[in-house]
Design a protein around this motif. Structure first.
Motif, short mmCIF file in Angstrom:
data_model
loop_
_atom_site.label_atom_id
_atom_site.label_comp_id
_atom_site.label_asym_id
_atom_site.label_seq_id
_atom_site.Cartn_x
_atom_site.Cartn_y
_atom_site.Cartn_z
N THR A 187 -1.96 10.39 4.05
CA THR A 187 -1.27 10.40 5.17
C THR A 187 -2.24 9.68 6.33
OG1 THR A 187 0.01 12.46 4.82
CG2 THR A 187 0.04 11.55 6.90
N VAL A 188 -1.78 8.58 6.81
CA VAL A 188 -2.55 7.76 7.63
C VAL A 188 -2.42 8.14 9.16
CG1 VAL A 188 -2.55 5.38 8.80
CG2 VAL A 188 -2.18 5.59 6.22
N ASP B 263 -3.82 -4.90 8.04
CA ASP B 263 -4.45 -4.83 6.87
C ASP B 263 -5.26 -3.70 6.36
OD1 ASP B 263 -3.76 -7.67 6.68
OD2 ASP B 263 -5.47 -8.40 7.62
N ASN B 264 -6.06 -2.99 7.55
CA ASN B 264 -6.72 -2.06 7.17
C ASN B 264 -6.36 -0.55 7.73
OD1 ASN B 264 -8.94 -3.53 5.91
ND2 ASN B 264 -9.69 -4.07 7.96
N ARG B 265 -6.30 0.57 7.11
CA ARG B 265 -6.11 1.85 7.51
C ARG B 265 -6.94 2.32 8.55
NH1 ARG B 265 -5.28 7.30 3.28
NH2 ARG B 265 -5.38 8.86 5.11
N ILE B 266 -6.29 2.89 9.80
CA ILE B 266 -6.93 3.30 10.65
C ILE B 266 -8.14 4.28 10.40
CG2 ILE B 266 -5.12 2.94 12.40
CD1 ILE B 266 -4.68 6.08 12.32
N VAL B 267 -9.19 4.10 11.13
CA VAL B 267 -10.36 5.15 10.82
C VAL B 267 -10.35 6.36 11.62
CG1 VAL B 267 -12.93 5.15 10.93
CG2 VAL B 267 -11.97 2.86 10.37
N ILE C 194 6.80 4.94 4.83
CA ILE C 194 7.05 5.60 5.93
C ILE C 194 7.81 6.77 5.52
CG2 ILE C 194 8.09 5.44 8.19
CD1 ILE C 194 7.59 2.33 8.25
N LEU C 195 7.46 7.82 5.91
CA LEU C 195 7.89 9.08 5.89
C LEU C 195 8.67 9.60 7.07
CD1 LEU C 195 8.70 11.81 4.19
CD2 LEU C 195 6.71 12.81 5.02
N PHE C 196 10.08 9.56 6.99
CA PHE C 196 10.77 9.95 8.17
C PHE C 196 11.30 11.65 8.01
CE2 PHE C 196 12.01 5.61 7.06
CZ PHE C 196 11.46 5.15 8.31
N LEU C 197 10.33 12.32 8.79
CA LEU C 197 10.27 13.76 8.75
C LEU C 197 10.94 14.44 9.98
CD1 LEU C 197 9.28 16.34 6.70
CD2 LEU C 197 6.98 16.02 8.12
N HIS C 198 12.09 15.25 9.49
CA HIS C 198 12.61 15.95 10.40
C HIS C 198 12.49 17.57 10.07
CE1 HIS C 198 15.24 12.84 11.86
NE2 HIS C 198 15.14 12.54 10.66
N VAL C 199 11.71 18.28 11.04
CA VAL C 199 11.15 19.90 10.45
C VAL C 199 11.81 20.71 11.28
CG1 VAL C 199 8.74 19.12 9.96
CG2 VAL C 199 9.49 19.54 12.28
N LYS D 93 1.07 -1.22 0.09
CA LYS D 93 -0.22 -0.12 0.07
C LYS D 93 0.87 1.25 -0.03
CE LYS D 93 -3.25 -2.73 3.02
NZ LYS D 93 -4.64 -2.67 2.15
N PRO D 94 1.84 1.27 -1.15
CA PRO D 94 2.56 2.41 -0.97
C PRO D 94 2.08 3.73 -1.02
CG PRO D 94 2.49 1.43 -3.17
CD PRO D 94 1.82 0.79 -2.28
N ASN D 95 0.74 4.01 -1.37
CA ASN D 95 0.30 5.39 -1.17
C ASN D 95 -0.36 5.95 -0.01
OD1 ASN D 95 0.92 5.81 -3.91
ND2 ASN D 95 -0.91 4.76 -4.73
N GLU D 96 -0.24 4.84 0.99
CA GLU D 96 -0.80 5.04 2.31
C GLU D 96 0.56 5.26 3.03
OE1 GLU D 96 -3.72 2.41 3.86
OE2 GLU D 96 -5.03 2.46 2.13
N VAL D 97 0.49 6.60 3.88
CA VAL D 97 1.86 6.85 4.18
C VAL D 97 1.87 7.10 6.00
CG1 VAL D 97 3.91 8.48 4.31
CG2 VAL D 97 2.77 7.72 2.17
N ILE D 98 2.69 6.41 6.65
CA ILE D 98 2.81 6.94 8.29
C ILE D 98 3.99 7.82 8.33
CG2 ILE D 98 3.20 5.92 10.31
CD1 ILE D 98 0.85 4.62 8.98
N VAL D 99 3.55 9.00 8.66
CA VAL D 99 4.70 10.12 9.07
C VAL D 99 5.23 9.87 10.46
CG1 VAL D 99 5.56 12.35 8.99
CG2 VAL D 99 3.55 11.58 7.37
N ILE D 100 6.61 9.78 10.78
CA ILE D 100 7.35 9.68 11.96
C ILE D 100 8.04 11.08 12.00
CG2 ILE D 100 8.80 8.58 13.60
CD1 ILE D 100 8.36 6.09 12.14
#
Length: 518
Positions: free
Chosen positions: A382-383, A508-512, A352-357, A296-303
């Motif tokens: 963005t999940v 399996d499923n994206r969080i609601v 997964i996006l590893f984001l340093h702001v 599911k490459p188009n669904e992304v977790i940001v850290i």
């Protein structure tokens, strides 16, 4: 016979090597045990990195300064070494964030042909564009509240007009607040939210300028905003609306009984404003690395974590080991664990996006630029955002209680019940840490929910968890150094966040999102 066996053995060897290579490039069918990868997160590696990242060499990592440039290059080099590519299509790990340092604007303001003075009588508390206003009408909007339970803007047209409002909120005859219907006040009279909430409402209603009478905080804001303080903001983020705090003299000149008058009205006297801002433009950088999901490459977790700190003040370096060196190097260890899993054929299903702001200490600027102006990943994809800001220490409350196996969680249940439950379940399964939700309370006077980078995701209805150890004696002081960090706790907390990210990325499923706000 020997020759035939040799050929067969050679064929089997070639087949075996090919299978191994294929396995490393595709998802393994053998279920992964996340503990195998969580165990690669160690206190020794965290310590080695933090002693570099929070060293004097990085000069406190102040936004836009040479130390901050060293910090972003340090992060980029780590991702290159790990083989985790940039999140940007051009391959650049840096997302340029355009900023400006605002000096005190030049403002001429007259009411009823009387000149009032900047700082003495009013102070600009927003970054506004050059312009002028000349009118014979000021609309008094009472408390400046717009809420389902009570609104000063009902049947009131303020579009293109100068609006006068005051602090506080109304009560009924029995002493209850009209907004809440109880003895508890609402955000409309909360110090940390009031002036921003009332500004935003006036702007939404089209006001050209707002004069906010808030005598209790006027002196503090005059000292903070009224001098050449070098306030930093996003470039091009200047408001179309002028926003001023005004003192009692100016407020009562416009409306003599403003302290007791709660009824909206119009004052028909001449008001003139000329505004000229001043700014110096520059760029800072967010750092963004990306591990592509296998299914599911188009669904992304940001850290996320902020890479900046306070810099150098009066010759002293503010190293920011806990704030937020701890969160920054935690992400690097989490990234390495995920990358190792991917090499072993256990890449995450979701990306997964590893984001340093950058610019968090200046007002969450880097994360706001990312969410509001140039999201690298579409926000709808963005999940969740797992934001790490200070996880290397023990605060006085838990130190006195003898409890160091804790972590404050903020925001986990604000938008998604499912995210909160997953977080709880993962903790019980792998770590069994004591989660403290004190600062998750909507009435928390510290307002930590609004004070770190997760908030810019949350305001866009993206579920968040903010991981935080609380403040301590070295918070925002030069004494926040690497030797004060509890590396055993940092290791445990980092592993917890890794486990949570692993579950979010691989379920399996994206969080609601069941608690979305408008």
């Amino acid at each position: 016979m020997k020759k035939s066996l040799l050929i067969l053995a050679t064929s089997l060897l070639i087949f075996s090597c090919g299978s191994t290579q294929e396995k490393s490039a595709t998802q393994s069918k053998v279920p992964a045990n996340p503990t195998d990868y969580a165990n690669s997160i160690t206190s020794d590696e965290l310590k080695d990195m933090l002693y570099i990242y929070a060293s004097d060499e990085f000069e406190g990592r102040e936004t836009g300064q040479p130390g901050q440039k060293k910090a972003v290059n340090y992060l980029k080099d780590h991702y290159i070494d790990m083989g985790i590519p940039s999140a940007k299509s051009d391959g650049d790990y840096f997302q340029s964030v355009p900023l400006e340092i605002m000096e005190t604007p030049k403002v001429d303001l007259t009411f009823d042909n009387k000149q009032f003075k900047a700082i003495d009588d009013f102070v600009s508390v927003s970054t506004a564009k050059d312009g002028n206003i000349s009118t014979n009408e000021i609309v008094y909007a009472g408390y400046g509240i717009h809420d389902d339970a009570y609104s000063d803007y009902k049947d009131l047209n303020v579009k293109g007009k100068v609006v006068l409002i005051k602090s506080g909120e109304p009560k009924s005859a029995d002493g209850n607040y009209l907004v809440t219907g109880t003895t508890e006040s609402s955000k409309w009279s909360n110090f940390r939210q009031e002036y921003a909430s009332k500004r935003d409402v006036a702007k939404d209603h089209g006001a050209a300028a707002v004069l906010f009478y808030y005598p209790e905080i006027y002196s503090m804001f005059a000292n903070r905003f009224g001098r050449s303080s070098g306030r930093m903001s996003l470039k091009g983020n200047a408001d179309d609306m002028y926003y001023f705090l005004i003192n009692t003299e100016l407020a009562t000149a416009i409306l003599e009984d403003i302290d007791t008058n709660n009824s909206t009205t119009t004052i028909n006297k001449p008001f003139n404003l000329q505004y000229l801002n001043a700014s110096n433009e520059f760029y800072s950088e967010n750092v963004a690395a990306f591990l592509k999901g296998t299914e599911k490459p188009n669904e992304v977790i940001v850290i996320s974590a902020h890479l900046d700190h306070e810099g150098v003040k009066d010759g002293e370096i503010y190293n920011g080991a806990d704030d937020d060196g701890s969160g920054t190097i935690a992400i690097l260890e989490i990234a390495e664990a995920f990358k190792t899993a991917a090499k072993n054929g256990h890449g995450p299903k979701r990306s997964i996006l590893f984001l340093h702001v950058t610019g968090e200490e200046k007002g969450l600027l880097g994360s706001r630029y990312y969410t509001d102006m140039e999201p690298i990943i579409p926000l709808e994809n963005t999940v969740a955002d797992l934001n790490i800001d200070m996880i290397g220490r023990v605060d006085p409350k838990h130190e006195e209680a003898g409890d160091d196996n804790y972590l404050y969680l903020i925001g986990s249940d604000k938008l998604s019940t499912e995210l909160h439950n997953i977080s709880e379940d993962i903790n019980k399964k792998y770590i069994n840490m004591n989660f403290d939700y004190t600062y998750n309370d909507d009435n928390d006077p510290n307002r930590f929910y609004y004070r770190s980078d997760h908030y810019n995701f949350a305001k866009n209805n993206i579920p968040v968890i903010f991981y935080f150890n609380g403040t301590h004696a070295d918070y925002h002081k030069p004494s926040d150094t690497p030797d004060k960090i509890r590396y055993d706790l940092l290791e445990n907390r980092t592993r917890l966040i890794f486990y949570t990210a692993w579950e979010l990325a691989n379920r399996d499923n994206r969080i609601v999102v069941d608690k979305a706000t408008e």
